[in-house]
Each structure stands twice: as C-alpha cells, then as structure tokens.
Write an enzyme that holds these catalytic residues in place. Structure first.
Site, PDB file in Angstrom:
ATOM      1  N   CYS A   8     -15.778   9.858  30.215  1.00  0.00           N
ATOM      2  CA  CYS A   8     -14.327   9.778  30.064  1.00  0.00           C
ATOM      3  C   CYS A   8     -13.680   9.264  31.346  1.00  0.00           C
ATOM      4  CB  CYS A   8     -13.761  11.152  29.719  1.00  0.00           C
ATOM      5  SG  CYS A   8     -12.084  11.079  29.054  1.00  0.00           S
ATOM      6  N   ASP A 131     -13.785  22.789  26.558  1.00  0.00           N
ATOM      7  CA  ASP A 131     -13.613  22.489  27.973  1.00  0.00           C
ATOM      8  C   ASP A 131     -13.253  23.767  28.723  1.00  0.00           C
ATOM      9  OD1 ASP A 131     -13.350  21.029  30.297  1.00  0.00           O
ATOM     10  OD2 ASP A 131     -11.625  19.865  29.641  1.00  0.00           O
TER      11      ASP A 131
END
Length: 222
Positions: A8, A131
């Site tokens: 990412c 996360d």
C-alpha cells in the site's frame, strides 16, 4: 494457496513495478492529504494505467464524500475501494452501490473488545482489513507502523469474508504474524519504506518472500 500480498502507498512507477515483480496481488493508492503517501488523482491514473495485469488496483480513502468517490472512480481505473476511516456499515453499503466496486473495510484492533466489529462489517464488506487501531493522538488512521497482539486472532480463521492482516508488518516479522494468525493475506506500507512515503524495491521483494516462507515451512512441533 500462496499468501496474498498487498503493498500500500504506491506513489511512483518504480514502486508499482517492484510490487508486481515481487508477485504481490494488490497495490494500494492513498487518497488522504495527511498521509506522506498521498497522491493526486491524476498521478494515480497514470500509475494505474501502467499497472501490469494481475495486480489489483486499490484506492484507500478515509471517510470519503460522494464527490471524492466520483472523482476517483471516474478518473482512475480501479479494482477495489478500501475504506480506512470511521465509515458505518450503512456507508460501506452505500459506497459499494455507488462505485460498483468491491469494498475492503479496515477494522482497527487494540484488544479483544474491538473484535465484534469484524463480524459487524463482515455483513456488508467484500473483504476486511484487520489493522492496529491508531493511538488516540494519531493523525493517520493507518500506516503508523504499529502492530497489535496477533494472538487475539488465533483460532478465528473462519469469518464470512476474506480478510487481510495489517499493522506493523515488516520483512522480519511477517512470517511469524502469518503463523500466529492464520492470515492468508497481508498488507504492508511503512514496513517496506526507506523513508516515510518512499518505497524500497529490495524491501518489497523481501517482504513478499518472507510472507510466503511460513506457508512453505514444515509444520512446527508443539
């Protein structure tokens, strides 16, 4: 099935090339001005057009309004939207319907009290990104290089949606994270950078190799 890797915060053509060369399945573009990985819609379009086949293009947005969603999806050829803010389950459904794209919803975890949110969002999202919950004074909802206690996910492999592990992963610890959680997908951003927002090709390759190493290792004796 090999562990699927997502890199990412791609911002340069060489980052995209290194991600594809490493065998990653997903590449993420960040649209969040406070992030050092933020890029313009036009830059994302350029990168997406040149992305090799087989690398899914993911737009990371934080509490986006409809105008931003329309601008991104109307300009950038994408495969998925990643919602990384405080979007409600209802908003997740709205984004799926408006964009016509699969939606990955990030869920922040600090302790066991946060786990029920995973089941809640599994009812509306196509994928989940689990996360580390950011500190209360953090300016970024992710990409902080923080991990949570991976043991919280042990024995929880069977959610109704595919899920991806994120938060504090690096080439040095990703194999252990996979072993402890049973994750089949992993996401990294700051863990493969030489400086905030600057990806390093060697670290991307090392991360992808390490993520798959545990998958190929012989069973450990308990």
């Amino acid at each position: 099935m090999d562990i699927r890797v997502k890199i990412c915060g791609l911002s340069r053509p060489e980052d995209v090339a290194a991600t594809a060369a490493a065998g990653a399945v997903y590449g993420g573009f960040v649209f969040f001005p406070k992030s050092p990985r933020n890029i313009s819609i036009e830059t994302a379009r350029m990168l997406a057009i040149d992305t090799p086949p087989g690398l899914a293009k993911v737009a990371l947005v934080v509490n986006p309004d409809n105008a931003l969603l329309d601008a991104i999806t109307g300009t950038v050829p994408l495969d998925m939207i990643q919602l990384h803010g405080q979007e409600s389950p209802e908003r997740v459904s709205e984004v799926r319907a408006r964009t016509g794209l699969p939606v990955m919803k990030a869920v922040g975890i600090r302790d066991a009290a946060d786990l029920p949110a995973i089941d809640l969002y599994a009812q509306v999202a196509d994928q989940l990104l689990i996360d580390a919950k950011p500190p209360k004074d953090a300016t970024l909802p992710g990409g902080n290089g923080l991990a949570f206690d991976w043991r919280l996910l042990q024995g929880r492999k069977y959610w109704t949606r595919p899920w991806m592990l994120a938060g504090g992963l690096t080439p040095e610890n990703v194999a252990e994270a996979v072993r402890l959680t049973g994750a089949r997908q992993v996401d990294v951003s700051s863990g493969v950078e030489s400086a905030p927002g600057v990806k390093e090709a060697a670290k991307i390759a090392a991360f992808a190799r390490a993520a798959r190493a545990e998958d190929k290792a012989p069973p450990r004796l308990v």
